[in-house]
Design a protein around this motif. Structure first.
Motif, mmCIF file in Angstrom:
data_model
loop_
_atom_site.group_PDB
_atom_site.id
_atom_site.type_symbol
_atom_site.label_atom_id
_atom_site.label_comp_id
_atom_site.label_asym_id
_atom_site.label_seq_id
_atom_site.Cartn_x
_atom_site.Cartn_y
_atom_site.Cartn_z
ATOM 1 N N LYS A 1 0.809 -1.222 0.000
ATOM 2 C CA LYS A 1 0.000 0.000 0.000
ATOM 3 C C LYS A 1 0.838 1.266 0.000
ATOM 4 O O LYS A 1 0.458 2.257 0.593
ATOM 5 N N ASP B 1 2.352 4.673 -1.687
ATOM 6 C CA ASP B 1 1.728 5.648 -2.587
ATOM 7 C C ASP B 1 2.752 6.103 -3.619
ATOM 8 O O ASP B 1 3.888 5.635 -3.642
ATOM 9 N N TYR C 1 4.166 -3.380 -5.638
ATOM 10 C CA TYR C 1 3.229 -2.269 -5.839
ATOM 11 C C TYR C 1 2.477 -2.429 -7.166
ATOM 12 O O TYR C 1 1.243 -2.375 -7.208
ATOM 13 N N ARG D 1 0.086 -5.469 -7.366
ATOM 14 C CA ARG D 1 -1.154 -5.190 -6.629
ATOM 15 C C ARG D 1 -2.043 -4.240 -7.426
ATOM 16 O O ARG D 1 -3.247 -4.427 -7.519
ATOM 17 N N ASP E 1 -5.804 -4.993 -8.549
ATOM 18 C CA ASP E 1 -6.878 -4.088 -8.131
ATOM 19 C C ASP E 1 -7.718 -3.624 -9.317
ATOM 20 O O ASP E 1 -8.947 -3.602 -9.243
#
Length: 120
Positions: A31, A33, A60, A63, A67
């Motif tokens: 998670k 950014d 990252y 994922r 998503d």
């Protein structure tokens, strides 16, 4: 971070850290950014032979791909989402393929490559 991740990888390579413990250590990077990603890119440019600096962006982007694809079957997923997932996963694969050369036991690289391959 470089020192800590090298130490963790070293423990895994000598058998004092399990594959699950290693995987769980990197889960914190699921998670991050875009600002964190930019810092990791700087790290990668500063230490180009860093296994972790190549592995973390892969986590990252992998994922992000999952998503955007969502949890429906591939036949029920809009082509636009599949295309975007493949773009993210291509970035992840590039990092993973580079990372394979950077450690004696690239377990997480192989783990993530298999996970990406399974999705397509």
């Amino acid at each position: 971070l470089e020192s800590a991740t090298r130490q963790i990888q070293g423990k895994f390579e000598i058998g004092s850290l399990s594959d699950i413990e290693l995987r769980n250590t990197y889960r914190q990077f699921l998670k991050i950014d875009t600002q964190d990603l930019a810092r990791i890119e700087e790290w990668k440019n500063t230490v180009p032979d860093s296994y972790a600096a190549h592995l973390i962006p892969c986590v990252y982007f992998k994922r992000k791909g999952f998503d955007v694809r969502g949890d429906k079957s591939i036949s029920q997923t809009p082509q636009e989402n599949i295309n975007k997932m493949r773009q993210y996963h291509k970035i992840a694969r590039t990092e993973l393929e580079r990372s394979l050369e950077l450690t004696k036991k690239p377990f997480l690289s192989i783990f993530h490559l298999l996970d990406i391959a399974r999705s397509e």
